[in-house]
Design an enzyme around this catalytic site. Sequence first.
Site, PDB file in Angstrom:
ATOM      1  N   LEU A 105       0.878  -1.244  -0.068  1.00 27.04           N
ATOM      2  CA  LEU A 105       0.001  -0.049   0.073  1.00 27.04           C
ATOM      3  C   LEU A 105       0.971   1.134  -0.056  1.00 27.04           C
ATOM      4  CD1 LEU A 105      -2.484  -0.967   2.749  1.00 27.04           C
ATOM      5  CD2 LEU A 105      -3.014  -0.789   0.263  1.00 27.04           C
ATOM      6  N   HIS A 106       0.744   2.397  -0.975  1.00 26.05           N
ATOM      7  CA  HIS A 106       1.437   3.243  -0.908  1.00 26.05           C
ATOM      8  C   HIS A 106       0.628   4.620  -1.358  1.00 26.05           C
ATOM      9  CE1 HIS A 106       1.884   2.604  -5.076  1.00 26.05           C
ATOM     10  NE2 HIS A 106       2.590   3.903  -5.280  1.00 26.05           N
ATOM     11  N   ARG A 107      -0.464   4.447  -1.933  1.00 27.94           N
ATOM     12  CA  ARG A 107      -1.159   5.587  -2.426  1.00 27.94           C
ATOM     13  C   ARG A 107      -1.750   6.353  -1.491  1.00 27.94           C
ATOM     14  NH1 ARG A 107      -0.754   5.629  -7.623  1.00 27.94           N
ATOM     15  NH2 ARG A 107      -0.717   3.541  -8.615  1.00 27.94           N
TER      16      ARG A 107
ATOM     17  N   ARG B 164       6.467   6.032   2.062  1.00 27.77           N
ATOM     18  CA  ARG B 164       5.418   6.843   2.403  1.00 27.77           C
ATOM     19  C   ARG B 164       4.456   6.350   3.583  1.00 27.77           C
ATOM     20  NH1 ARG B 164       1.640  10.422   0.089  1.00 27.77           N
ATOM     21  NH2 ARG B 164       2.714  11.094  -1.604  1.00 27.77           N
TER      22      ARG B 164
ATOM     23  N   ASP C 245      -2.352  -1.582  -4.113  1.00 27.12           N
ATOM     24  CA  ASP C 245      -3.006  -0.392  -4.505  1.00 27.12           C
ATOM     25  C   ASP C 245      -1.863   0.263  -5.700  1.00 27.12           C
ATOM     26  OD1 ASP C 245      -1.014   0.617  -3.287  1.00 27.12           O
ATOM     27  OD2 ASP C 245      -2.309   2.180  -1.827  1.00 27.12           O
TER      28      ASP C 245
END
Length: 366
Positions: free
Chosen positions: A208-210, A243, A282
């Site tokens: 997950l990084h969005r 992030r 994502d």
Amino acid sequence: MYIHFIVGARPNFVKISSLIHAIKNYNQEKTVNFKLIHTGQHYDYNMNTIFFKELGIPEPDYFLNCGGGSQTTQISKIMLEYEKVLDADLPQYCVVVGDVNSTVACAVVAKNFKIKVVHVEAGIRSGDITMPEEVNRILTDSITDLFFTTTLKASNLLINTGVEPSRIHFVGNTMIDTLLRFKNDFRNPFENTERKSITEDKFLVLTLHRPSNVDDLQWLKSCLLEILDSTKNVNIFFPVHPRTRKNLELTGIKSDRLILLEPLGYFEFNFLVGNSIGVITDSGGITEEATVLKIPCITLRDSTERPETVTVGTNVLIGSDLTLLRKFLAKILNNNWKKSDIPKYWDGKTGDRIIDILFKDLNENK
Ligand code: UD1
């Protein structure tokens, strides 16, 4: 022929490796000169250096050192630095890939110097203009001279926006070139550790990084709790993007089954994906790799710029619907996933097609 290849962020390295290997083949007969421009958008060892080593990418000729900061800061810094490069060193083609900040920033500067802009992975759209990548795609395609697409749908989208068809080439997917080229090098990240038996256990891979998933603490928390609750007895390997790190800690979630890892190199990450029972992500690129590796993939987004991973491949989109997340995780656990196929031209030969077409273009425009 003289080309500048632009790279900046992790997914770019995977795509450019395909083109660099295609040039190696060509240089037995014809000569392609290129320089590699690295904007420095990603700079950690795990996000950057290891990809160069593993994927046979040479040292960059120019390193612009533009990591960190907001979108605007990053794009403007890259533009100023690439302008200095072009002041002294003009190629015939500037090849940009994908949709990251480096892609749009360098395309604009090259255009100002009247250099032909070539966009690899052109014409894809999620329809979600709140994503920085969507803005980058639209802007880049609006000034591109030669378009290389991964699907016919992307080519048709460009035609519908008024691009002359002769400038659009459906060539397939450079990311898949790299996946197929290196698949025998994939290796177990836990080879010399106590977790050696990983391939005998069922496990999932999570990335997950969005901003939409990781910047909202409450959502991140409920999502992780749902994944844990729906998957009793299954380990979840989660290589954590820089992030994501801070908010993940703030969720306070701890479980023996949620195994947090540093970002992995290409060989180790794809070993995990290829041996997993499924992926929750994502990312866009991972949905393509999962499709080719035939691994079920659940995408935590409302839209995708890669619809063929859903219509043809192994991917499903669930947006932020936790009931759907539970339903699809149950399907993975019950080994009851939809049938899938591999999209046309995702065959390992895309880089060769691109270099061929660039030669043709050069000869026609001499
Ligand atoms: C970028 C791309 C995204 C791509 C993703 C893959 C854009 C708009 N986004 O998002 O499309 O899917 O890369 O990873 O270009 N950071 C580090 N170390 C690094 C790299 C980044 O600590 O090596 C930090 C940055 O300083 C920043 C954060 O991580 O605080 C996010 O990095 P950034 O490059 O802004 O975008 P990504 O979220 O990685």
